[in-house]
Every structure is written in C-alpha cells, then in structure tokens.
Design an enzyme around this catalytic site. Structure first.
Site, PDB file in Angstrom:
ATOM      1  N   GLN A 365       0.793  -0.978  -0.093  1.00 49.74           N
ATOM      2  CA  GLN A 365      -0.034   0.109  -0.084  1.00 49.74           C
ATOM      3  C   GLN A 365       0.775   1.111   0.156  1.00 49.74           C
ATOM      4  O   GLN A 365       0.279   2.319  -0.028  1.00 49.74           O
ATOM      5  CB  GLN A 365      -1.033   0.170   1.101  1.00 49.74           C
ATOM      6  CG  GLN A 365      -0.197   0.154   2.713  1.00 49.74           C
ATOM      7  CD  GLN A 365      -1.149  -0.074   3.720  1.00 49.74           C
ATOM      8  OE1 GLN A 365      -1.531  -1.269   3.939  1.00 49.74           O
ATOM      9  NE2 GLN A 365      -1.604   1.156   4.253  1.00 49.74           N
ATOM     10  N   CYS A 371      -5.274   0.435   3.511  1.00 48.74           N
ATOM     11  CA  CYS A 371      -5.179  -0.859   3.782  1.00 48.74           C
ATOM     12  C   CYS A 371      -6.728  -1.474   3.784  1.00 48.74           C
ATOM     13  O   CYS A 371      -6.907  -2.646   3.269  1.00 48.74           O
ATOM     14  CB  CYS A 371      -4.811  -1.082   4.981  1.00 48.74           C
ATOM     15  SG  CYS A 371      -5.541  -0.259   6.439  1.00 48.74           S
ATOM     16  N   GLU A 397      -6.939  -1.383  -6.660  1.00 48.58           N
ATOM     17  CA  GLU A 397      -7.223  -0.827  -5.159  1.00 48.58           C
ATOM     18  C   GLU A 397      -7.372   0.628  -5.368  1.00 48.58           C
ATOM     19  O   GLU A 397      -8.035   1.351  -4.665  1.00 48.58           O
ATOM     20  CB  GLU A 397      -6.043  -1.189  -4.346  1.00 48.58           C
ATOM     21  CG  GLU A 397      -6.038  -2.450  -3.695  1.00 48.58           C
ATOM     22  CD  GLU A 397      -5.237  -3.492  -4.919  1.00 48.58           C
ATOM     23  OE1 GLU A 397      -4.776  -3.047  -5.757  1.00 48.58           O
ATOM     24  OE2 GLU A 397      -5.278  -4.584  -4.678  1.00 48.58           O
ATOM     25  N   ASP A 417     -16.534  -2.590   5.828  1.00 47.64           N
ATOM     26  CA  ASP A 417     -17.976  -2.865   5.186  1.00 47.64           C
ATOM     27  C   ASP A 417     -18.319  -1.995   4.269  1.00 47.64           C
ATOM     28  O   ASP A 417     -19.081  -2.298   3.305  1.00 47.64           O
ATOM     29  CB  ASP A 417     -18.864  -2.861   6.433  1.00 47.64           C
ATOM     30  CG  ASP A 417     -19.260  -1.400   7.079  1.00 47.64           C
ATOM     31  OD1 ASP A 417     -18.149  -1.011   7.071  1.00 47.64           O
ATOM     32  OD2 ASP A 417     -20.408  -1.139   7.624  1.00 47.64           O
ATOM     33  N   HIS A 509      -6.471  -1.458  11.460  1.00 48.43           N
ATOM     34  CA  HIS A 509      -5.857  -2.031  10.132  1.00 48.43           C
ATOM     35  C   HIS A 509      -6.705  -3.101   9.662  1.00 48.43           C
ATOM     36  O   HIS A 509      -7.345  -3.768  10.153  1.00 48.43           O
ATOM     37  CB  HIS A 509      -4.449  -2.551  10.521  1.00 48.43           C
ATOM     38  CG  HIS A 509      -3.524  -2.792   9.561  1.00 48.43           C
ATOM     39  ND1 HIS A 509      -3.476  -2.239   8.400  1.00 48.43           N
ATOM     40  CD2 HIS A 509      -2.601  -3.902   9.149  1.00 48.43           C
ATOM     41  CE1 HIS A 509      -2.701  -2.847   7.311  1.00 48.43           C
ATOM     42  NE2 HIS A 509      -2.161  -3.857   7.896  1.00 48.43           N
TER      43      HIS A 509
END
Ligand SMILES: *[C@@H]1O[C@H](CO)[C@@H](O)[C@H](O)[C@H]1NC(C)=O
Ligand SMILES: *[C@@H]1O[C@H](CO)[C@@H](O)[C@H](O)[C@H]1NC(C)=O
Length: 561
Positions: A365, A371, A397, A417, A509
């Site tokens: 990352q 993350c 990402e 979520d 994290h």
C-alpha cells in the site's frame, strides 16, 4: 530526586552536637531513607578520578526497565593482551575482540547457536573484520565525584555523568557506584537513563549490577577455542542480517555500524540534519527488536525498512476504522450457532488457500492509509479466482481510493464494510485497465472503464467465533478482517504473532485471512498483509487465534461472488 546532605558520618555526630540536633539529623536520615530518597554523605576528601584497571573480569546483570529484559553478561578485558570478550546468557553467545597485531588485522569472533532445517542449536563461530577493542566499563572522564553512600551495607563512591549524545539528540544521565580497591576502582552498580531531546521522552532506562569483579584474568579465557573452525563472514557493514546478529544496541559504536548497514541495505538517504534523529529512532527500534527476540516468545521481530520511522510517521501503514458491532453485510451469515457446532468436528485442522492457487501476490500500500482498499480487494480477488477455476485477476485498489469516498477517505483511511458496499454497487476494474496504484488520492476514472468485476454482496462473520471464521474461509473464500497493528507488528518477522499490548486497543488496520493452521497446540490465522513481500513471512503474518488477540476475530467480512 531529592537529596539530603548529611555533613558528617553518623558515628561522628555525637561530637559537638546536642541530643536534639542528633535526634533531628537522625530523623532526617530515617525519613529520607524510608521514603526512598537517596542521601549522600559528603566525603572528607574530594574524589579522585575514576580509574579502571587495565585488566578485569566481571559478571553483571543488566535490567532494562523499559522492556523488562534482564541480560546476564560475563566480561574479560585485557589492555596488555589487546583482547576482550563478552558472553551473554551464560555463554549462549560469546564474542571475542582481537586487537590488531603484527601478524593480523583486528578481528571479532562470535560463537552462537544456530538452528535451521538441518541442525538444532549447533554452536557456530563466525569471524568478522574488527577495529577498536571493546571496553565494557563506562568512560571515566565523563564522571564527577558526588560523595559516598551506604549501598548494600557497604560504603561506595557515587559518580555522576550527564552527556549529550550526537548533536544533542539524547541526554544521557548515568549514576555509578564504585569503590576504591588499591589503585583502581571497581564498579558496583550503574544506572543509565536516556532522554530524547526532541520530545523529552525517555528512550531507555537500564540498571546494571556488577557481581564478581577481578583484576587478574586467566589469559586463555581470551582465546577463541577452535579458532580454525571460524568461518570468515567479511567486514561489518556488508550484510545487514549478519551484522545485526553480531552488533549490540547497547554500544554506541555498534549503533553507528548497524545504522550505516541499515542505510546501505535499504538505500536510505537522510539529510544532514535528519541523520542523527533517524539514527536515534533506529536505535530505539533496534533495541526493542533485540530485546523482544531474546525473550523467546512465539514470534520474532526483525529490523526492516520501517526501522528509522516513528509510530506517528508510520500511521499511513494502517488506516481502517471499526464499523462497530452493529455493522452488517448485505446478506446474513448463513449458518446458525447449532450448525456451526455440528460442523466443528468435520472441518480440517489446517487450510491454506494459497495452495489452491487462488491468492494473488502480496501488494504494497506504500505511504497511503489504504489498507481498507487492499484488504477488501484481496478478498474479492480470491473469491473470484475460486469461482473461475483459479484465474487470478489483479483488481484495482486505486479505483477504491479514488472513487469510494461515500464513507471512506482515500489515503486517510476507510471502513471495511463500506468498501464491500461500494464494490457491490459499483464493481471494481482490473488494475490493467484502471492504471497503476499511485499511493495517493486521484481522479476517479470508473466511468471510462469497459469492464468491472462485481460481487453479489457480502456477509459479516459472527464475532469471536473461531468455527465461524474457519467455515467462512472453507466455504466462501478469503475473509477481510480488522485488526490492531501496533509497533511490534511493524517489525514482525516470523512465528505466531501474539502481542499482549495489542488486544486492549481499537482496531486500526485491514488485512485478509486466507487460511488457518495449528502449531504446538496454538491455532493461528494465515493473514495476508499489504506491506510488501519483504515484510513478515513473505508478506504474510501468522496471527494467534487465542483470546481474539489484536481483535482479529472482531470484525470480519467476506464477499459473495
Ligand atoms: C590494539 O588493537 C588496536 C585495534 O585493533 C590497534 O590499533 C592497536 O595498535 C593495538 N595495540 C597494540 C599495543 O598492539
Ligand atoms: C473519460 O473519457 C473521456 C473521453 O475520452 C475523457 O474526456 C474524460 O476525461 C475521461 N474521464 C476521466 C475521468 O478520465
């Protein structure tokens, strides 16, 4: 520290003093000693200079009050022979320093146990190029005489030194108790406190007690036993791993060497003014790592590329916030407690999805708190690969960092979520089409993608249930979890990670569980991180499943494809 000066020795008090005065003096004496204040009896004569013998042997025990590690040492030193030796932990590690002679250059020999696939605790001797002789007593010139004191029933001289180290990055206070023995001094106790000058914090606090002290040693104690069996390793500074084994963070010369080796290995360039600060941070981290590894807990730490950074600077390594216990998936977890109980017997003891070829390579990352994007994307990649016969698709990402701002903050962190909710609604493109990962917030380019990969939804795994998490892995694929990543985790090297300090903390994290196993009776999760392949066990960490350590079983989601 309070200090009450009593100007006379107690037996002399009766001379010329009234009973009342004696009573008062004694009262001060009693109060000051019972409250733990140190009192100092001013000596009649001003102290001479400290003088260590040119040959000595001692046994000592150094207690590190910051880490709780106690390190027993045994030391031999001879100026005349130009050799010295230090043994740690009753000879578990022996290190010999040979000064330069007419025949040979200076050398360091280290004998230590080695365990690998083939041997267990075989004593191995390594030979390095050395330089100056290691002296194990503190430099006498720094100390000034303070007076005498009764310590452990004996009269000792108290010496003090206060030095600023390396362009004032540290202040070091040392208090030494010693006694005169003939023409030279013998150490009794040394307390060392190190303060960081840039934030006034305490960087270290050690107390060394000296036991046996002799001024004559047996010459053969300074000879390496099987000298011809020592393998040449080369000059210090060539190889970080081996250097860090032989060097010791307690000696400032070793710190310099280790730091230079570290800089070379990781190709670090520091500005002139930054150098000392980076070295100080490196030293603190290195010390922490060495101390940790000596405790022989179930996991090891190592110096890695983060070693010259503070926790504050490394905040970008984390970046996941908790969604709380009420957060739910788009579908409920499909197994009741009874069902899970019934499954408990059948589920295999170990499961590692990497062996199925469905887990993509470990990513990095970089300097971006993304993350949350990496850990959710890794789970989607794994779930897709499982459903399409093992074809790995590298998903972007960066598209989440750029586009999923509804409840996330790009490089400043996000929620697991919410990442899945976003992917459920919008899909995720391949990295090939979207473009490379940038380590920073960018323009959202989703509208121009020709293809995005979608998931049907996601589920939350019931918290704190080992069986539920195992079933989720076996039946549905990788599971994204929130954990707490603290300082120790940053330097994780291998073994089953269990950190007492980390369960009290909130999660910060996001990582991805891709399997589980058991070693020596301890269940663990196989966890894919996003700190690059060089970190941990090839980018992975084995996290203990005991006591929800580091909150690993508190908040877990998996995508449904
Ligand atoms: C002792 O060793 C040092 C360092 O290797 C060397 O510089 C010095 O010349 C040696 N001294 C004697 C007396 O041999
Ligand atoms: C999408 O493509 C159009 C046409 O090529 C271009 O003008 C636009 O800037 C692109 N949008 C983004 C966000 O890159």
């Amino acid at each position: 520290m309070f200090r009450v000066l009593i100007h006379y020795f107690i037996p002399g008090l009766s001379v010329g003093l009234s009973k009342m005065e004696i009573y008062l003096k004694l009262l001060i004496f009693v109060i000051s000693s019972s409250l733990g204040f140190s009192y100092i009896i001013e000596g009649d004569e001003p102290g001479n200079n400290l003088l260590w013998p040119t040959e000595y042997y001692f046994k000592s025990e150094t207690m590190n009050l910051k880490t709780g590690v106690v390190e027993p040492c045994e030391v031999w030193y001879s100026a005349e022979k130009n050799r010295s030796r230090i043994d740690y932990y009753e000879g578990m590690v022996k290190r010999y320093f040979y000064g330069e002679t007419e025949e040979d250059s200076a050398k360091i020999y280290q004998i230590n146990p080695v365990t690998n696939d083939r041997v267990t605790n075989k004593m191995v001797c390594l030979k390095y190029g050395g330089d100056e002789l290691e002296d194990f007593l503190p430099t006498v010139d720094d100390f000034t005489y303070q007076g005498e004191k009764i310590f452990d029933g004996k009269t000792v001289q108290v010496w003090k030194s206060e030095t600023n180290d390396d362009e004032m990055m540290y202040k070091i206070e040392k208090v030494l108790y010693a006694y005169r023995d003939g023409d030279t001094d013998a150490p009794v106790k040394l307390e060392e406190i190190k303060y960081k000058l840039w934030n006034n914090g305490m960087a270290g606090h050690t107390v060394t007690n000296f036991y046996v002290f002799k001024t004559i040693i047996k010459s053969e104690d300074l000879d390496v036993e099987k000298l011809d069996e020592c393998d040449e390793v080369g000059q210090l500074g060539d190889n970080l791993r081996t250097d860090l084994q032989i060097l010791h963070p307690a000696s400032s010369r070793d710190v310099d060497k280790a730091f230079n080796s570290f800089k070379k290995h990781y190709n670090k360039k520091h500005g002139k003014h930054e150098h000392e600060m980076r070295k100080a941070i490196f030293e603190e981290n290195w010390r922490r790592i060495v101390d940790h590894n000596k405790k022989n807990l179930g996991y090891k730490l190592e110096v890695n590329t983060f070693a010259d950074r503070t926790d504050e600077e490394l905040a970008y390594l984390t970046g996941t916030r908790s969604s709380g216990p009420e957060a739910v998936g788009t579908v409920p977890f499909p197994h009741s407690e009874e069902e899970l109980k019934a499954m408990e017997e059948e589920i295999p003891q170990i499961y590692d999805m990497r062996h199925d070829g469905v887990i993509s390579a470990v990513k990095n990352q970089g300097q971006c708190g993304s993350c949350w994007a990496f850990s959710s994307t890794a789970a989607v990649e794994g779930a897709l690969a499982r459903s399409n016969g093992g074809r790995n698709i590298d998903l972007s990402e960066q598209s989440l960092v750029d586009c999923a701002w509804d409840h996330n903050l790009g490089c400043n962190g996000g929620l697991l979520d919410q990442a899945f909710k976003y992917i459920t609604m919008n899909g995720i493109p391949s990295q090939r089409e979207y473009g490379p990962y940038l380590q920073q917030d960018g323009y959202c380019k989703l509208e121009n993608m020709t293809q995005v990969y979608t998931i049907k939804g996601f589920a939350r795994v019931p918290s704190l249930s080992e069986t539920a998490l195992k079933v989720a892995l076996l039946k549905y694929g990788p599971v994204t979890v929130g954990i707490y990543a603290g300082t120790n985790m940053k330097f994780y090297s291998s073994g089953i990670f269990y950190d007492i300090d980390c369960s009290k903390s909130m999660l910060n994290h996001g990582v991805t569980v891709v399997g589980y196993g058991v070693r020596d009776g301890t269940n663990y999760w196989i966890v894919k991180n996003s700190w690059g392949e060089d970190w941990g066990e090839d980018g992975y960490i084995l996290m203990s499943a005991v006591n929800d350590n580091c909150n690993v079983m508190s908040e877990a989601y998996y995508p449904i494809v």
